[in-house]
Design a protein around this motif. Structure first.
Motif, PDB file in Angstrom:
ATOM      1  N   LEU A   1       0.836  -1.190   0.000  1.00 28.09           N
ATOM      2  CA  LEU A   1       0.000   0.000   0.000  1.00 28.09           C
ATOM      3  C   LEU A   1       0.875   1.247   0.000  1.00 28.09           C
ATOM      4  O   LEU A   1       2.064   1.164   0.292  1.00 28.09           O
ATOM      5  CB  LEU A   1      -0.911   0.004   1.239  1.00 28.09           C
ATOM      6  CG  LEU A   1      -1.934  -1.121   1.341  1.00 28.09           C
ATOM      7  CD1 LEU A   1      -2.562  -1.144   2.727  1.00 28.09           C
ATOM      8  CD2 LEU A   1      -3.016  -0.969   0.277  1.00 28.09           C
ATOM      9  N   PRO A   2       0.302   2.403  -0.295  1.00 20.49           N
ATOM     10  CA  PRO A   2       1.112   3.633  -0.278  1.00 20.49           C
ATOM     11  C   PRO A   2       1.476   4.054   1.142  1.00 20.49           C
ATOM     12  O   PRO A   2       0.731   3.792   2.092  1.00 20.49           O
ATOM     13  CB  PRO A   2       0.180   4.678  -0.917  1.00 20.49           C
ATOM     14  CG  PRO A   2      -0.967   3.920  -1.489  1.00 20.49           C
ATOM     15  CD  PRO A   2      -1.077   2.660  -0.729  1.00 20.49           C
ATOM     16  N   HIS A   3       2.607   4.722   1.281  1.00 19.26           N
ATOM     17  CA  HIS A   3       2.939   5.396   2.540  1.00 19.26           C
ATOM     18  C   HIS A   3       2.348   6.801   2.547  1.00 19.26           C
ATOM     19  O   HIS A   3       1.878   7.291   3.575  1.00 19.26           O
ATOM     20  CB  HIS A   3       4.456   5.480   2.717  1.00 19.26           C
ATOM     21  CG  HIS A   3       4.877   6.256   3.925  1.00 19.26           C
ATOM     22  ND1 HIS A   3       4.576   5.846   5.208  1.00 19.26           N
ATOM     23  CD2 HIS A   3       5.540   7.442   4.059  1.00 19.26           C
ATOM     24  CE1 HIS A   3       5.052   6.728   6.077  1.00 19.26           C
ATOM     25  NE2 HIS A   3       5.626   7.703   5.398  1.00 19.26           N
ATOM     26  N   ILE A   4       2.344   7.453   1.360  1.00 17.82           N
ATOM     27  CA  ILE A   4       1.727   8.770   1.215  1.00 17.82           C
ATOM     28  C   ILE A   4       0.423   8.586   0.442  1.00 17.82           C
ATOM     29  O   ILE A   4       0.435   8.116  -0.697  1.00 17.82           O
ATOM     30  CB  ILE A   4       2.649   9.749   0.462  1.00 17.82           C
ATOM     31  CG1 ILE A   4       4.001   9.863   1.182  1.00 17.82           C
ATOM     32  CG2 ILE A   4       2.002  11.116   0.338  1.00 17.82           C
ATOM     33  CD1 ILE A   4       5.012  10.717   0.447  1.00 17.82           C
TER      34      ILE A   4
ATOM     35  N   GLU B   1       4.019  -0.680   3.567  1.00 18.23           N
ATOM     36  CA  GLU B   1       3.809   0.662   3.038  1.00 18.23           C
ATOM     37  C   GLU B   1       5.008   1.065   2.197  1.00 18.23           C
ATOM     38  O   GLU B   1       6.151   0.998   2.657  1.00 18.23           O
ATOM     39  CB  GLU B   1       3.607   1.680   4.170  1.00 18.23           C
ATOM     40  CG  GLU B   1       2.252   1.598   4.834  1.00 18.23           C
ATOM     41  CD  GLU B   1       2.025   2.766   5.784  1.00 18.23           C
ATOM     42  OE1 GLU B   1       3.007   3.434   6.162  1.00 18.23           O
ATOM     43  OE2 GLU B   1       0.860   3.009   6.153  1.00 18.23           O
ATOM     44  N   TYR B   2       4.732   1.476   0.970  1.00 19.47           N
ATOM     45  CA  TYR B   2       5.774   1.883   0.022  1.00 19.47           C
ATOM     46  C   TYR B   2       6.293   3.265   0.411  1.00 19.47           C
ATOM     47  O   TYR B   2       5.619   4.278   0.213  1.00 19.47           O
ATOM     48  CB  TYR B   2       5.179   1.879  -1.387  1.00 19.47           C
ATOM     49  CG  TYR B   2       6.144   2.244  -2.485  1.00 19.47           C
ATOM     50  CD1 TYR B   2       7.173   1.389  -2.858  1.00 19.47           C
ATOM     51  CD2 TYR B   2       5.989   3.448  -3.180  1.00 19.47           C
ATOM     52  CE1 TYR B   2       8.034   1.724  -3.888  1.00 19.47           C
ATOM     53  CE2 TYR B   2       6.848   3.785  -4.209  1.00 19.47           C
ATOM     54  CZ  TYR B   2       7.869   2.920  -4.559  1.00 19.47           C
ATOM     55  OH  TYR B   2       8.732   3.255  -5.578  1.00 19.47           O
ATOM     56  N   MET B   3       7.473   3.318   0.961  1.00 18.02           N
ATOM     57  CA  MET B   3       7.968   4.540   1.590  1.00 18.02           C
ATOM     58  C   MET B   3       8.263   5.689   0.623  1.00 18.02           C
ATOM     59  O   MET B   3       8.093   6.859   0.988  1.00 18.02           O
ATOM     60  CB  MET B   3       9.223   4.228   2.414  1.00 18.02           C
ATOM     61  CG  MET B   3       8.980   3.227   3.542  1.00 18.02           C
ATOM     62  SD  MET B   3       7.596   3.705   4.622  1.00 18.02           S
ATOM     63  CE  MET B   3       8.308   5.134   5.449  1.00 18.02           C
ATOM     64  N   PRO B   4       8.708   5.451  -0.621  1.00 21.64           N
ATOM     65  CA  PRO B   4       9.010   6.594  -1.503  1.00 21.64           C
ATOM     66  C   PRO B   4       7.807   7.463  -1.851  1.00 21.64           C
ATOM     67  O   PRO B   4       7.996   8.594  -2.293  1.00 21.64           O
ATOM     68  CB  PRO B   4       9.579   5.920  -2.761  1.00 21.64           C
ATOM     69  CG  PRO B   4      10.121   4.614  -2.279  1.00 21.64           C
ATOM     70  CD  PRO B   4       9.168   4.185  -1.215  1.00 21.64           C
TER      71      PRO B   4
END
Length: 515
Positions: free
Chosen positions: A395-398, A424-427
């Motif tokens: 899932l997204p981080h942002i 969570e995808y940190m970039p």
């Protein structure tokens, strides 16, 4: 202050204001009349009960039933009238009738030859169930003799898209949810104008939601002046209608009947990271060639002709791809491109995912911006994890939207307790819609794992079986993405996720099926 005035004078504000005035007027009229007519009040209460009973007995997802019943009974009389107005809308019935007409006209082109079915059955009989359902009951044929290339980023996809558009000789069909001014759209538009001038037939269709924020209301007329056949699907108007909640979320490009693209990326600069909105924008797309192009052509024509009042000769585009019984199979991989429609009473995209989850033996990898599931989807994933399948979700981080973020987290503890791994995808923001099962079958398309994609929007996806290169590329993309992600642990989530976000998510979850 300038931002506030800009909002007040925007089309979004005007449309929402007019809708609010409509709703308030109905509420005022009902309360005023019933206050002076006690008999009518009793009649409307009985009407509310009848509506609630009707909702319970409708062939509708349980989550939708619960949400509507809460609204109908929680806002007496007005809730029932509101439901009745929306469901009896003439426009909704017209859309449903037109799309059914299109489905009937194109049904023969969704038939799979016995030889193709048999070829898949020799490889894996379990796969025949999904292929039979999509071919015989929905109208999307299974295809062999096709190839594909997977793109883990919008930037890579866009480079190849431009090359293929430049080389178009006969026709270009494009259908996109979001179009916005900027480098990406201006580059594509220049090519489309050039091709139209050369005599290439160019058709371009975009969703009416663009008319609120991105494009002028009559922008399609400007495109027509450039020689481009342009259409808008369902312009936003200030009127109560369930149709306006059904958006064309598909992203399809078909070139000369030889190349097709689909995936998560729209035609706006954030999708190729020319501008930054939510950190790095990660999107997945896929390019296909071969016989499976027929399904993408069929999907595009279904949408293009849904509002046509006269006969058309578009069947000629499908005749060249019509699957013959004497077809020769030259590959051991299979492709099935399919569409989701909110007007066919069949949650096609959801059934594809359920079939993949139920058949998983070793692993399930999911890449999605939103994770808002009904009970059936939840139980399928949880059961897969409990029977030993390694289930990982990226899932997204942002996040781009706060409400799906909050609703998704209301179920995190249930998932984590079952052994599902959440990352969570940190970039930045993950907009990809990809599912990979057992490194042998995958789905890439426009379908998010939420109510909107499964029940409310027009969507599309490509199911791929046993294509070694594509499976390897998708698997590599997942592993690279997980390496840049942070795993959410059960202990960490319980300790760090604040109570007020839990409460907000629980409240929003009550209405999430309708958002």
């Amino acid at each position: 202050m300038k931002r506030i005035w800009r909002l007040i004078y925007s089309r979004v504000f005007i449309v929402l204001l007019l809708l609010l005035i409509t709703v308030v007027s109905i509420f005022w009229a009902v309360t005023s009349v019933t206050a002076y007519m006690p008999t009518l009040f009793i009649v409307l209460q009985i009407f509310s009960i009848i509506v609630a009973i009707t909702i319970v007995n409708r062939p509708m997802n349980a989550s939708f039933k619960l949400t509507w019943i809460l609204f109908v009974m929680g806002v007496p009389i007005f809730g029932a009238l509101f439901y009745f107005i929306l469901q009896s809308n003439i426009e909704t019935r017209r859309y449903r009738k037109n799309f059914q007409k299109q489905a009937d006209a194109l049904k023969e082109y969704g038939h799979t030859s016995y030889k193709v079915m048999s070829g898949l059955g020799d490889k894996d009989k379990e796969q025949l169930k999904l292929a039979h359902y999509l071919s015989e009951h929905v109208g999307y044929a299974l295809h062999a003799n096709s190839d594909a290339r997977y793109y883990p980023s919008g930037e890579d996809w866009f480079e190849d898209l431009l090359v293929d558009l430049h080389q178009a000789k006969k026709y270009i069909f494009m259908e996109y949810y979001i179009v916005d001014f900027g480098y990406m759209w201006e580059t594509v538009l220049e090519i489309l104008k050039e091709k139209a001038d050369q005599g290439v037939e160019v058709r371009f269709m975009y969703d009416g939601m663009n008319s609120l924020n991105n494009l002028p209301y009559n922008y399609y007329k400007s495109l027509r002046k450039l020689g481009i056949k342009a259409k808008v699907f369902s312009q936003i108007i200030p009127a109560l209608s369930t149709v306006q909640n059904n958006r064309d979320h598909r992203k399809i490009t078909v070139i000369d009947g030889e190349i097709a693209y689909t995936g998560g990326a729209n035609l706006a600069d954030e999708y190729i990271n020319r501008i930054e909105r939510f950190g790095y924008w990660k999107d997945a797309n896929i390019r296909v060639t071969g016989e499976v192009i027929a399904n993408f052509t069929l999907m595009f024509l279904q949408m293009w002709n849904f509002d046509e009042k006269s006969d058309h000769n578009d069947l000629s585009y499908l005749e060249e791809h019509h699957q013959r019984e004497n077809i020769q199979i030259g590959s051991d991989s299979y492709f099935l491109a399919y569409g989701e429609s909110p007007f066919d009473n069949d949650a096609v995209a959801k059934r594809v995912y359920l079939d993949m989850f139920h058949s998983a033996q070793q692993s399930i990898c999911i890449m999605t911006p939103y994770l808002v599931l009904d009970d059936e989807m939840q139980e399928s994933l949880i059961y897969a994890a409990k029977r030993g399948v390694k289930v990982r979700v990226l899932l997204p981080h942002i996040y781009d939207k706060q409400m799906p973020y909050l609703v998704a987290r209301t179920d995190f503890e249930i998932y984590l307790e079952a052994g599902i791994e959440i990352y969570e995808y940190m970039p930045g923001f993950v907009h990809s819609k990809v599912v990979l099962v057992d490194n042998r079958k995958a789905c890439v398309g426009t379908v998010n794992l939420d109510f909107r994609s499964f029940y409310l929007n027009f969507e599309c996806g490509l199911y791929i079986y046993n294509h070694r290169q594509v499976m390897a590329d998708i698997s590599r993309d997942f592993e690279d993405s997980f390496a840049q992600a942070k795993e959410i642990t059960l202990e960490g989530f319980r300790k760090n996720y604040p109570w007020y976000k839990r409460a907000a998510g629980a409240v929003i979850a009550l209405i999430s099926p309708l958002l």
